[in-house]
Every structure is written in C-alpha cells, then in structure tokens.
Scaffold this active site. Sequence first.
Site: not given
Ligand code: NAI
Length: 349
Positions: A116, A140, A174-176, A224, A306-307
């Site tokens: 991971h 993953s 950065d999003m799942a 999608k 990201g901001q």
């Molecule tokens: P999330 O839903 O918290 O955020 C997704 C994206 O939306 C981010 O880029 C965030 O900056 C943006 N965002 C959120 N609110 C916003 C707003 N108000 N305005 C503008 N942009 C906004 O992220 P999620 O999908 O829950 O993922 C969390 C983490 O899990 C990530 O860092 C991802 O890399 C990690 N992950 C890692 C895995 C692995 O196997 N290594 C597998 C799945 C997820």
Amino acid sequence: MRLQKDELKSLIKNKLHAAGLSEEHADTTADVLTFADERGIHSHGAMRVEYYAERIAKGGINTKPEYKFEKTGPCTGIFHGDGGSGHVAATLAMDEAIQMAKENGVAIVGVRDISHSGAISYFTNQAAKADVIGFSVCQSDPMVVPFGGAEPYYGTNPIAFAAPGKDGKMISLDMATTVQAWGKILHARSKNESIPDTWAVDKNGEPTTDPFNVNALLPIAGPKGYGLGMMVDVLSGVLLGLPFGNKVSSMYEDLTEYRKLGQLHIVINPAFFTGLMGFKQDISTSMQELNNIKPAPGFSKVFAPGQNMDIVVEEYMKNGIEIVNDIVEYLKSDTIHNNQYDHKGAFAK
Ligand code: NAI
C-alpha cells in the site's frame, strides 16, 4: 489530541522502525503518512501505522527490498518494488519519472510489486513541486461492487492529478473512484460514527449506515465511477502484468506475504508544450477565477481541487494536527502491534 507535525512524524517513524523498516524507509513512509494527516486525510495517516507495523513484523513488507529501476524506452520505465514499502517505492519511482520528463517532455513509469502506498497525491504533488504535471493511479484490494453487481470486483482504485501554478501553488485532485475511500469507513469506525447510506452496502447489497456492517463500497456516479475503476486497474495492473480485478491481493488476508500491487505515474513537462511560465500563470489564473465564482447557497467559497485542504494545513500548523487519542496512545506505547489485522478480510470488524 493535537500533535505538532514533527512530533507526529517522529512517532510514526519510530514505530515503523521498531517494527522492522530501515530508518530511511521508515522516514519516507512517515513523511507520506504525516502528509495525509496534515491535510485532514486521516484515513491514510497515523491510523494505518498499526496495520503496517503488523505486516512489517510478520514479514509481509520486505524490509530490505532490492528496488530497481528498469528503463524500457526513452520515456518509459518500470520500478520494481520487490515487496517493499509502497510509499518509498512510489516516491523513488516518481523521482525517476520527473527526471525523465525533464529530459524528454513526458514519462510513464509503472511501479510493481509494492505494498500500500497511502494518499497518492503525495506523489503527484512531488511532480508539481518540480514544475511538471503529475498523474498517478494505483490498485487496491477488491471491495467495490461493479455497477449492477452484488459482489466486489475492483478496488477503490484512486486517481491523483497535480499541476503547478505560481508561487508554489498547485491544483491537486486526489480521489478514490468510490463514493468514499475504505479508510473513511475505518475512520468512522475508529470514532464510532455512522456513515451516509450512499457510501456502501451490507452483505445483502443494501445501503448501510453502520460502518461495521459494510460488505462492499459503491463506485462514484454508478457506471461512470465503475468505468474509472476499470481504467485504473488496466493502467496500474494489467499493463504491468500484475494480478488484476478481484485477484488483486487483499490488504488483510495474509500479512506474511508480500503484496504485488501496481501503480502508474504519468508525468508531463509543460516546458515541452505551451511553456512553463505561461502554464503556471494560467493555472494560477484559473484557480483565481474559480475562487471568484459566486458561491452557491450553503457554500462560503469555491475552491480549486485540493485547495480545500490548504485551510486544514494552515489550522493544523497553528494548533497542531488532530489525531484520535487511541492512535496517539498506541504510537507512544512500546507495543508494535496487537495482532488484530491478519486474516481478517477487508470488512472484518
Ligand atoms: P476526498 O473525497 O476527501 O477528496 C477528493 C478530492 O476532492 C480531493 O482532491 C479534495 O481536495 C477535493 N475536494 C474535496 N472537497 C472540496 C471542495 N470543497 N472544493 C474543492 N475540492 C474539494 O478523497 P477520497 O476519495 O476519500 O480519498 C481519500 C484518500 O484516499 C486519497 O488521498 C486517496 O489517494 C487515498 N486512497 C488511497 C488508496 C490506496 O490504495 N493507496 C485507495 C483509495 C484511496
């Protein structure tokens, strides 16, 4: 409980080192985990340390990997992870990709046989800080129902993208490809909170609000998100000749075995297209224009992707990073792990 960033990183590093990682690998891994907590991505921060420590201690992460970068073409390469820390391998592979894109304009680097790697924006931000565009996807473990299916097939297969703006600013997505990352379910469990009924399904395929009853996650936007999960699996699994779909190794199935996960970094150098200065200026302009958009009811401001995390980083820098008490207690204790993850299956309670 609030911890300063340096203290948090050093507690994580010490624990991973005590579990068996070399000091250098423990340091990089701790940096990736602290990066996540610092941004409020607690699902991929200190919360994961005990799982990693158990896996390291049981031999499921190679503590002396022979990392090897194999250049396969002018702009392509494969980084062999040898079962080592995914955080370290993905960081080193991104360094290679950045260097290649600096020379040739573009680079595609596959990272194979890793464990991971955490919040993958760490690696795309690494690219943006070096004045290139970073794109990264990784596999993953299978825990997401395909659209129309009642059994999991793909993983939460995240996508990250970062592009540099002026003055160290960047756009960073950065999003799942699931409504929520699995770590968010773990975080809800750790805080004993319920989850929205749009995140996951129980063993009957019915939506659930109980994080302890989750049997599979839902992809974003139905077919999608399912399609994006497929794309990630093809790019970071099939393309690298690795196990794919529901054959991707489970995080919790056997902690004595190395995982064989794949990740793909794509790096594009704006200097070979519109020119670096103009590109950075335009990214900053678009961020500013987004910020100037009239907010919808219930919103105070429009953020560029990201901001939203900048505010978290700022607050945490001032007041310390909020970490769940139990996790801090574990990090400060002499316990390496409590033998609680092995052979549990992703959805074990
Ligand atoms: P999330 O839903 O918290 O955020 C997704 C994206 O939306 C981010 O880029 C965030 O900056 C943006 N965002 C959120 N609110 C916003 C707003 N108000 N305005 C503008 N942009 C906004 O992220 P999620 O999908 O829950 O993922 C969390 C983490 O899990 C990530 O860092 C991802 O890399 C990690 N992950 C890692 C895995 C692995 O196997 N290594 C597998 C799945 C997820």
